[in-house]
Design an enzyme around this catalytic site. Structure first.
Site, PDB file in Angstrom:
ATOM      1  CG  ASP A 154       5.554 -22.591   0.929  1.00 37.88           C
ATOM      2  OD1 ASP A 154       6.479 -23.074   0.497  1.00 37.88           O
ATOM      3  OD2 ASP A 154       4.806 -20.809   0.305  1.00 37.88           O
ATOM      4  CB  SER A 155       7.703 -21.431   3.614  1.00 40.58           C
ATOM      5  OG  SER A 155       8.221 -20.966   3.229  1.00 40.58           O
ATOM      6  CB  CYS A 180       8.528 -25.124   0.211  1.00 38.68           C
ATOM      7  SG  CYS A 180       9.837 -24.238   1.058  1.00 38.68           S
ATOM      8  CD  GLU A 229       4.089 -16.144   4.133  1.00 39.58           C
ATOM      9  OE1 GLU A 229       3.118 -16.160   5.161  1.00 39.58           O
ATOM     10  OE2 GLU A 229       3.724 -16.960   2.924  1.00 39.58           O
ATOM     11  CB  CYS A 240      10.742 -19.073  -4.364  1.00 43.71           C
ATOM     12  SG  CYS A 240       9.925 -18.801  -3.314  1.00 43.71           S
ATOM     13  CG  HIS A 245       6.354 -16.978  -1.086  1.00 44.62           C
ATOM     14  ND1 HIS A 245       6.665 -18.378  -0.871  1.00 44.62           N
ATOM     15  CD2 HIS A 245       5.711 -16.788  -0.181  1.00 44.62           C
ATOM     16  CE1 HIS A 245       6.550 -18.105   0.508  1.00 44.62           C
ATOM     17  NE2 HIS A 245       5.449 -17.897   0.656  1.00 44.62           N
TER      18      HIS A 245
HETATM   19  N1  DGL Z   1       7.655 -20.759  -1.211  1.00 39.98           N
HETATM   20  C1  DGL Z   1       9.349 -20.609  -0.493  1.00 39.98           C
HETATM   21  C2  DGL Z   1       9.776 -21.436  -2.365  1.00 39.98           C
HETATM   22  O1  DGL Z   1       9.887 -22.294  -2.888  1.00 39.98           O
HETATM   23  C3  DGL Z   1       9.899 -19.891  -0.127  1.00 39.98           C
HETATM   24  C4  DGL Z   1      10.664 -20.544   1.338  1.00 39.98           C
HETATM   25  C5  DGL Z   1      11.088 -19.481   2.068  1.00 39.98           C
HETATM   26  O2  DGL Z   1      10.016 -19.285   2.549  1.00 39.98           O
HETATM   27  O3  DGL Z   1      11.718 -18.441   2.020  1.00 39.98           O
HETATM   28  O4  DGL Z   1      11.321 -21.742  -1.587  1.00 39.98           O
END
Ligand code: DGL
Length: 280
Positions: A29-30, A92, A170, A202, A204
């Protein structure tokens, strides 16, 4: 010569050895958000070894161009393949929207992506109004436009890009005033339009689901895609005869390139236990 590159030469035809079923699954993931998906995968597939990469130095992906996100996805996938991954889960929504087609064209191993749960939300909504909380990148993508075209025609879909929310998560700020204020701001337009079902678009966001619940009340359904992704992964591995042997105890390892000293405590808090966190 590594296992990955070893070939058998028969009449000059290179035959790549199959990846063994006891090989790990790579998940990225990011940042730390995909841990919400990892939890579902570990619960459903406890025999699988899991390798998780948090690309936190480059988070958020939501404001990046598709080309920038594709380049991150290639780098992380190459890393996971070098670690022996038999399949990749793009945990993600933003990365899936920007890069999954290119990834599938580039790599031959199974790649599982994810998208906001517009379809189940449209089916679950009683009043025909659904809200979608996601990153700006996801909402602007052609993939999301396709989702609305396919499943959003018979419902009203209210979308809200949540700038700044990924950064709060984060930092591990799951219940403080600043995160609550952002959620109040972002949920308001959805509630004003009468949404009875809200998609957490998302990975997160499930980590702030208790705070979202506090803002939207008990009567609004919150829909997350983590369990569906785990199930899809299980089906894919099963069809390919790649499910881990049942006597294997699945181990989970984490990598992070976060510049923050808090990377390990944040990962452990989200994962819900002690974790080996290596530098990427
Ligand atoms: N967890 C990522 C998602 O599902 C976050 C993306 C981001 O870093 O903006 O989109």
């Amino acid at each position: 010569m590594t296992d990955q590159t070893m070939t058998l030469e028969i009449k000059n035809i290179p035959i790549k050895p199959a990846i063994p079923a006891n090989a790990p699954i790579g998940v990225f993931d990011s940042g730390v958000g995909g841990i919400s998906v990892l939890q579902h995968i570990h619960a459903l597939l406890p025999h699988e070894h899991l390798l998780y990469v948090a690309d936190s130095r480059y988070a958020p992906y939501g404001g990046k161009t598709p080309e920038e996100i594709q380049s991150r996805c290639f780098e992380l996938t190459d890393f996971l393949i070098a670690k022996g991954a038999k399949a990749i889960v793009v945990a993600c929504n933003t990365a899936t929207a920007a890069a999954i087609d290119r990834m599938r064209a580039k790599y031959s191993l199974p790649i599982i992506g994810m998208e906001p749960a517009v379809k189940p939300a449209a089916a679950a909504s009683k009043n025909g109004v659904i809200g979608v909380l996601a990153t700006v990148g996801t909402l602007k993508s052609a993939q999301f436009a396709g989702l609305l075209e396919s499943y959003g025609r018979n419902v009203k879909v209210v979308t809200q890009g949540c700038i700044g929310l990924v950064e709060c998560i984060e930092r591990g700020e799951l219940s403080n005033e600043a995160t609550l204020n952002l959620l109040q701001q972002y949920c308001k337009p959805l509630l004003d339009e009468g949404a009875d079902t809200i998609v957490l678009g998302c990975t997160h966001y499930p980590f702030v689901a208790p705070l979202i619940r506090q803002v939207v009340g008990e009567d609004v359904a919150l829909i997350d895609t983590g369990a569906a992704v785990a199930k899809q992964l299980q089906n894919r591995l099963s069809v390919l005869d790649l499910l881990a042997p049942p006597d294997q105890a699945g181990e989970v390892r984490f990598w992070s390139n976060s510049p923050s000293k808090n990377a390990k405590p944040v990962i452990e808090a989200l994962w819900g236990g002690s974790a080996e966190v290596l530098a990427l």
